[in-house]
Write a protein that holds these residues in place. Structure first.
Motif, mmCIF file in Angstrom:
data_model
loop_
_atom_site.group_PDB
_atom_site.id
_atom_site.type_symbol
_atom_site.label_atom_id
_atom_site.label_comp_id
_atom_site.label_asym_id
_atom_site.label_seq_id
_atom_site.Cartn_x
_atom_site.Cartn_y
_atom_site.Cartn_z
ATOM 1 N N LEU A 5 0.845 -1.194 0.000
ATOM 2 C CA LEU A 5 0.000 0.000 0.000
ATOM 3 C C LEU A 5 0.876 1.236 0.000
ATOM 4 O O LEU A 5 1.747 1.375 0.857
ATOM 5 C CB LEU A 5 -0.874 0.048 1.260
ATOM 6 C CG LEU A 5 -1.984 -0.974 1.411
ATOM 7 C CD1 LEU A 5 -2.673 -0.774 2.757
ATOM 8 C CD2 LEU A 5 -2.988 -0.822 0.274
ATOM 9 N N VAL A 19 0.297 4.802 0.978
ATOM 10 C CA VAL A 19 -0.828 5.305 1.744
ATOM 11 C C VAL A 19 -0.398 6.520 2.573
ATOM 12 O O VAL A 19 0.556 6.450 3.344
ATOM 13 C CB VAL A 19 -1.399 4.161 2.620
ATOM 14 C CG1 VAL A 19 -0.309 3.469 3.420
ATOM 15 C CG2 VAL A 19 -2.506 4.597 3.541
ATOM 16 N N HIS A 59 -6.018 6.690 5.069
ATOM 17 C CA HIS A 59 -6.237 5.602 6.030
ATOM 18 C C HIS A 59 -7.631 4.984 5.975
ATOM 19 O O HIS A 59 -7.751 3.757 6.092
ATOM 20 C CB HIS A 59 -5.876 6.067 7.441
ATOM 21 C CG HIS A 59 -4.388 6.148 7.656
ATOM 22 N ND1 HIS A 59 -3.806 6.420 8.867
ATOM 23 C CD2 HIS A 59 -3.345 5.975 6.791
ATOM 24 C CE1 HIS A 59 -2.482 6.419 8.744
ATOM 25 N NE2 HIS A 59 -2.186 6.163 7.493
ATOM 26 N N GLY A 115 -7.438 2.634 3.254
ATOM 27 C CA GLY A 115 -6.545 1.542 3.652
ATOM 28 C C GLY A 115 -7.249 0.570 4.579
ATOM 29 O O GLY A 115 -7.077 -0.653 4.476
ATOM 30 N N ALA A 116 -8.054 1.108 5.486
ATOM 31 C CA ALA A 116 -8.769 0.240 6.414
ATOM 32 C C ALA A 116 -9.793 -0.627 5.692
ATOM 33 O O ALA A 116 -10.069 -1.745 6.118
ATOM 34 C CB ALA A 116 -9.461 1.097 7.486
ATOM 35 N N LEU A 151 -7.486 -3.493 3.999
ATOM 36 C CA LEU A 151 -6.699 -4.447 4.793
ATOM 37 C C LEU A 151 -7.363 -5.812 4.951
ATOM 38 O O LEU A 151 -6.705 -6.843 4.748
ATOM 39 C CB LEU A 151 -6.324 -3.842 6.143
ATOM 40 C CG LEU A 151 -4.992 -3.078 6.093
ATOM 41 C CD1 LEU A 151 -4.787 -2.274 7.362
ATOM 42 C CD2 LEU A 151 -3.804 -4.013 5.875
ATOM 43 N N GLU A 195 -5.570 -9.204 3.760
ATOM 44 C CA GLU A 195 -5.235 -10.285 4.701
ATOM 45 C C GLU A 195 -5.695 -11.634 4.170
ATOM 46 O O GLU A 195 -5.055 -12.655 4.410
ATOM 47 C CB GLU A 195 -5.870 -10.010 6.071
ATOM 48 C CG GLU A 195 -5.179 -8.894 6.839
ATOM 49 C CD GLU A 195 -5.970 -8.452 8.060
ATOM 50 O OE1 GLU A 195 -7.176 -8.751 8.142
ATOM 51 O OE2 GLU A 195 -5.374 -7.786 8.928
ATOM 52 N N ARG A 196 -6.812 -11.664 3.461
ATOM 53 C CA ARG A 196 -7.295 -12.931 2.906
ATOM 54 C C ARG A 196 -6.470 -13.376 1.720
ATOM 55 O O ARG A 196 -6.539 -14.532 1.298
ATOM 56 C CB ARG A 196 -8.754 -12.797 2.423
ATOM 57 C CG ARG A 196 -9.698 -12.325 3.437
ATOM 58 C CD ARG A 196 -10.426 -13.352 4.223
ATOM 59 N NE ARG A 196 -10.722 -14.650 3.761
ATOM 60 C CZ ARG A 196 -11.941 -15.118 3.483
ATOM 61 N NH1 ARG A 196 -12.967 -14.325 3.509
ATOM 62 N NH2 ARG A 196 -12.120 -16.388 3.186
ATOM 63 N N THR A 197 -5.713 -12.442 1.122
ATOM 64 C CA THR A 197 -5.108 -12.714 -0.181
ATOM 65 C C THR A 197 -3.604 -12.907 -0.113
ATOM 66 O O THR A 197 -3.032 -13.576 -0.974
ATOM 67 C CB THR A 197 -5.441 -11.533 -1.144
ATOM 68 O OG1 THR A 197 -6.847 -11.299 -1.116
ATOM 69 C CG2 THR A 197 -5.010 -11.828 -2.570
ATOM 70 N N VAL A 198 -2.934 -12.350 0.866
ATOM 71 C CA VAL A 198 -1.470 -12.311 0.831
ATOM 72 C C VAL A 198 -0.870 -12.745 2.166
ATOM 73 O O VAL A 198 -1.552 -12.833 3.180
ATOM 74 C CB VAL A 198 -0.939 -10.905 0.452
ATOM 75 C CG1 VAL A 198 -1.745 -10.315 -0.710
ATOM 76 C CG2 VAL A 198 -0.963 -9.949 1.635
ATOM 77 N N GLY A 199 0.458 -12.951 2.137
ATOM 78 C CA GLY A 199 1.186 -13.308 3.349
ATOM 79 C C GLY A 199 1.826 -12.116 4.051
ATOM 80 O O GLY A 199 2.094 -12.159 5.245
ATOM 81 N N ARG A 200 2.109 -11.059 3.289
ATOM 82 C CA ARG A 200 2.781 -9.886 3.880
ATOM 83 C C ARG A 200 2.206 -8.630 3.263
ATOM 84 O O ARG A 200 2.091 -8.552 2.029
ATOM 85 C CB ARG A 200 4.301 -9.962 3.655
ATOM 86 C CG ARG A 200 5.084 -8.752 4.185
ATOM 87 C CD ARG A 200 6.607 -8.999 4.199
ATOM 88 N NE ARG A 200 7.133 -9.398 2.907
ATOM 89 C CZ ARG A 200 7.986 -8.670 2.167
ATOM 90 N NH1 ARG A 200 8.436 -7.507 2.616
ATOM 91 N NH2 ARG A 200 8.411 -9.125 1.005
ATOM 92 N N ILE A 201 1.875 -7.659 4.097
ATOM 93 C CA ILE A 201 1.313 -6.387 3.638
ATOM 94 C C ILE A 201 2.298 -5.285 4.008
ATOM 95 O O ILE A 201 2.655 -5.118 5.174
ATOM 96 C CB ILE A 201 -0.056 -6.114 4.291
ATOM 97 C CG1 ILE A 201 -0.983 -7.325 4.097
ATOM 98 C CG2 ILE A 201 -0.678 -4.850 3.716
ATOM 99 C CD1 ILE A 201 -2.271 -7.236 4.904
ATOM 100 N N ILE A 202 2.741 -4.556 2.983
ATOM 101 C CA ILE A 202 3.781 -3.544 3.162
ATOM 102 C C ILE A 202 3.145 -2.172 2.996
ATOM 103 O O ILE A 202 2.343 -1.960 2.088
ATOM 104 C CB ILE A 202 4.882 -3.734 2.088
ATOM 105 C CG1 ILE A 202 5.499 -5.122 2.221
ATOM 106 C CG2 ILE A 202 5.929 -2.622 2.147
ATOM 107 C CD1 ILE A 202 5.640 -5.857 0.920
ATOM 108 N N ALA A 203 3.522 -1.252 3.854
ATOM 109 C CA ALA A 203 3.054 0.123 3.701
ATOM 110 C C ALA A 203 4.225 1.017 3.306
ATOM 111 O O ALA A 203 5.302 0.960 3.913
ATOM 112 C CB ALA A 203 2.427 0.633 4.998
#
Lengths: 522, 522
Positions: free
Chosen positions: B423, B425, B430, B433-434, B437, B441-449
């Motif tokens: 993201l 962002v 935000h 972004g909210a 999220l 979370e359902r789609t990936v292993g790591r979320i980067i901002a």
């Protein structure tokens, strides 16, 4: 009281496809009500509702999730005698057993409520940033999240503790996963009563409707459609090896394969070491049959194989076991199909040229009554025919006469995966036990000393699992608090603004959840 | 220095089946040595040795296991420039990159050595007996044990950090599992040097010989035989989706299926939220291309998809990205096969009627040089053709022009599983972004901002994994200390005499390993 309807996301639903419950003690249909069989559209509706419930359910405060689990326990207890009577009638199991199982079911739900509150299952880890490092080190925060909607298959042999509100359902709900249960056709009324209890608990604690559904049916297609549904993200199953392997194939063949936790098949070897055999062979013989005959032998952990070194001490054990078994009355089995499979299993064992029939219990006096049986085989012949090692679900066991400890240990080392192994071991047997333990650790999920495999304690240190084909996935347990881990996966957040982080990952929010912060365990 | 031999349980072994390394920068064979291809008998020998090593290796004191991992790191560092030179020649990667990767590889080994000593991975749980309870409560003690011999497939794009002594090998050895590596044919000399380092470390620290073997070969049958071997109990793989899925099928079709951790395919969406896009679209464009072009784009976490709301701000981002990309020199790719697949992938993208070619980088001046490319597509068209979402391994990315945030979020929600999502962002973003999220979370292993997906920190809170097809098993990570969990399973000991218990399970032996005793965390 019973309406014979499905439960789809909090709503009862009828169906023109009907089936009857059966009373195994009479062999006749239970005529008071017929039950709805789900269509593929019903399954799809349940899965869609579970998917819709996932976001709201999985993000509820943990306290609310725990209260839901506790409310289910309370609602099940509030069903009172009606539940016990129906379950007894549908399964042929006695009231004391069903009452005990009801206590276990409620206890499991409360254990998982406590586990939800405990919070360590989130496995929070925080690695703080170090902007001065070259290259700069990011801020990383990890937690476990639920996988998504879970399909649970009720087991016939635990109509409460491993059925609609059993261990798989409780652990999946605890993890934050909505559940769609495929009820077992052998106890549809029991399933309906429990589904009603869950539905009331969901309503009273403000859960999203799709958090729970129950689909029934006598066609395989109901369960197949459920496992194939793209919204289902994991499967819990307890049942036959053929049934489990069929679901494993469906799960693996999906465009997006999913984890399946199938608990399938075991003969649960009991190994009697020489000093224990010499010192207490007669007492062990009687105690063995008590474990074997419990619940008509219909336990995943039933002791279907006994191994010992041949000789007079083993003869004494077999004599005592034979005497105890001869006195066993025939017991009503769960279903006609299970009784037929039991008779076939015994017949196949008896037809093996390597196998000696030791004795049988009393003959049955009514339908579906399983007659106990004990067989023996030489250790050198055990592996000659796979039929010697097939699980015969019921009161049937095979004593293996091994030439010596080397043959015994080598034989054990060639067994397939098992849920349990049991050692009867005196102090003087410890050296032999020490040789066996590494072999058993590779083969089973739980190793018991000087007890019996039946009786699976619901606690924190229980493993009810084991290498294939005991289960499809040895990395977990289906009983005990660790079962929650089956329905979780890790997600990491990198440099995420505090406002967007899940609250549990913000600095200072890790009290008493055992977080790992910068490598150190809090 | 190189001999072109296999390493089977500490012994070098020749073969008449030979193949050559290739220099991708020249397109020619590296003639100094040819390499042995393993036969199926070689694979079987390596697996038999790994099985024989399992009991002695897995029961060594943890300190000794940790020292082995540290010795591997030291031996790899001692290879000095020879390793860097060979790896550069075989991969076309520059010395700075290989030197950094060597540091990461040694660091990983030391991280896992520390993890072995830490001991929490054993997840010790003790529930003490209560003989007064009705029924009596047994004593139960649980620990994690290693699964057994593990097969590891070296990846082409990390010739050190995800190859012979890479993350899969380090985490499997840390768990107590002997390892058989199928080396990648693209860097056989690098593999031989590292295998020699491991073999020396095993000898100097007194490991059983079968703790490590390296088999090479150009035939698919080498890897297939390895995954099918009954002694192998788990598989680690990093590579293509086709390759990973082929191994998944073999693992599932075994008489006894085993876990497979295949890290396969991702396009790693970067989502630029409106305020971030308006405030810093030009800077983001240049930074995006820097991430995209790193290592010739040959990263699992390469940003292959950028999503933003269409408009002048996105035009500015695309202009800046296009300018940066146009100036990108073509880079030598790892192999001719990878370069060909890159060219085909770009051609397929460009051939889609929905896709606009934005710009290209400089043309190549030698063999196997990948020319950077940037495409765009309308959000409403992205899902029209699966080719838009196929990973194109190399410097190629697709910018998705979404009509509005609703379309962007809906589109993201329909993506397949990914290793990462990023993201961009700003504070004013935000709320958006909210909304994103829970979808991410359902789609990936790591979320980067506010960073980029390339660069995978090796730490405790890293997740390098994700839902299918990013990996075959989203319940784990292949980078970071949590990767050790992939190769463990629980075993429970019931009423076991202290003399027979594994020492770590005896009362009082749980100092500083975070044991759970009677439900309470120590």
């Amino acid at each position: 009281m019973l309406k014979g309807e499905l439960f789809i996301a909090g709503e009862r639903r009828a169906s023109s496809d009907r089936f009857q419950g059966q009373d195994p003690a009479t062999g006749a249909a239970i005529e008071d009500v017929s039950f709805a069989g789900a269509s593929e559209a019903d399954v799809a509706d349940a899965c869609a509702a579970a998917e819709a419930a996932f976001a709201p359910y999985s993000t509820l405060p943990l306290e609310q999730r725990a209260q839901f689990l506790e409310a289910i326990a309370t609602e099940i207890e509030a069903l009172g005698d009606a539940l016990v009577e129906r379950a007894c009638r549908e399964t042929g199991l006695p009231p004391a057993r069903i009452t005990g199982e009801r206590g276990r079911t409620a206890g499991q739900l409360r254990l998982f409520a406590a586990e939800v509150r405990d919070g360590r299952w989130q496995r929070v880890r925080i690695d703080h940033a170090d902007p001065a490092r070259i290259p700069p080190k990011p801020d990383l925060r990890l937690r476990m999240i639920p996988l998504g909607p879970v399909a649970v298959f009720g087991a016939s042999n635990f109509p409460l503790a491993f059925s609609v509100a059993g261990g798989d359902t409780a652990s999946a709900l605890a993890a934050g996963c909505p559940v769609v249960v495929k009820g077992h056709r052998a106890h549809p009324g029991t399933a309906e009563l429990v589904a009603g209890a869950i539905t009331r608990a969901a309503a009273s604690t403000g859960m999203p409707a799709g958090v729970f559904s129950l689909v029934n049916g006598t066609s395989r297609r109901v369960g197949e459609a459920l496992v194939a549904d793209p919204r289902i993200q994991a499967v819990g199953f307890t049942g036959s090896r053929a049934g489990g392997e069929a679901l494993m194939r469906i799960a693996a063949a999906r465009p997006r394969p999913i984890p399946i936790y199938a608990e399938m098949s075991a003969v649960n070897p009991v190994i009697i070491l020489p000093h224990a055999l010499a010192a207490r062979g007669t007492a062990l013989g009687a105690a063995f049959v008590a474990s074997l005959a419990m619940g008509a032998g219909q336990f995943c952990t039933n002791p279907g194989l006994v191994l010992a070194v041949d000789g007079p001490d083993l003869d004494a054990f077999i004599d005592a076991a034979g005497t105890a078994l001869t006195g066993q009355p025939a017991q009503t089995m769960l279903t006609q199909g299970i009784w037929e499979a039991f008779e076939q299993g015994k017949a196949k064992l008896g037809a093996s040229a390597h196998v000696t029939a030791v004795t049988q219990g009393a003959e049955g006096t009514g339908p579906n009554q399983g007659r106990a049986a004990l067989f023996s085989v030489k250790g050198s012949d055990l592996l000659a025919d796979p039929v010697h090692l097939h699980e015969v679900f019921g009161v049937s066991s095979v004593v293996v006469r091994c030439a010596d400890m080397d043959e015994l240990i080598a034989t054990v080392g060639q067994l397939e995966g098992q849920l349990t192994a049991t050692l009867q071991v005196d102090a003087a047997d410890h050296p032999a036990g020490a040789r066996l333990l590494p072999v058993l650790e590779r083969t089973v999920g739980r190793i018991i000393a000087n007890g019996w495999p039946t009786g699976v304690e619901v606690g924190h240190a229980m493993v009810h699992g084991g290498p294939y084909p005991a289960t499809s996935d040895s990395r977990s347990t289906s009983v005990g608090s660790m079962a929650i881990d089956r329905f979780l996966r890790p997600v990491s957040y990198q440099d995420m603004p505090a406002e967007l982080l899940p609250p549990v990952l913000n600095d200072g929010a890790q009290d008493n959840i055992g977080a790992r912060i910068d490598g150190r365990w809090a």
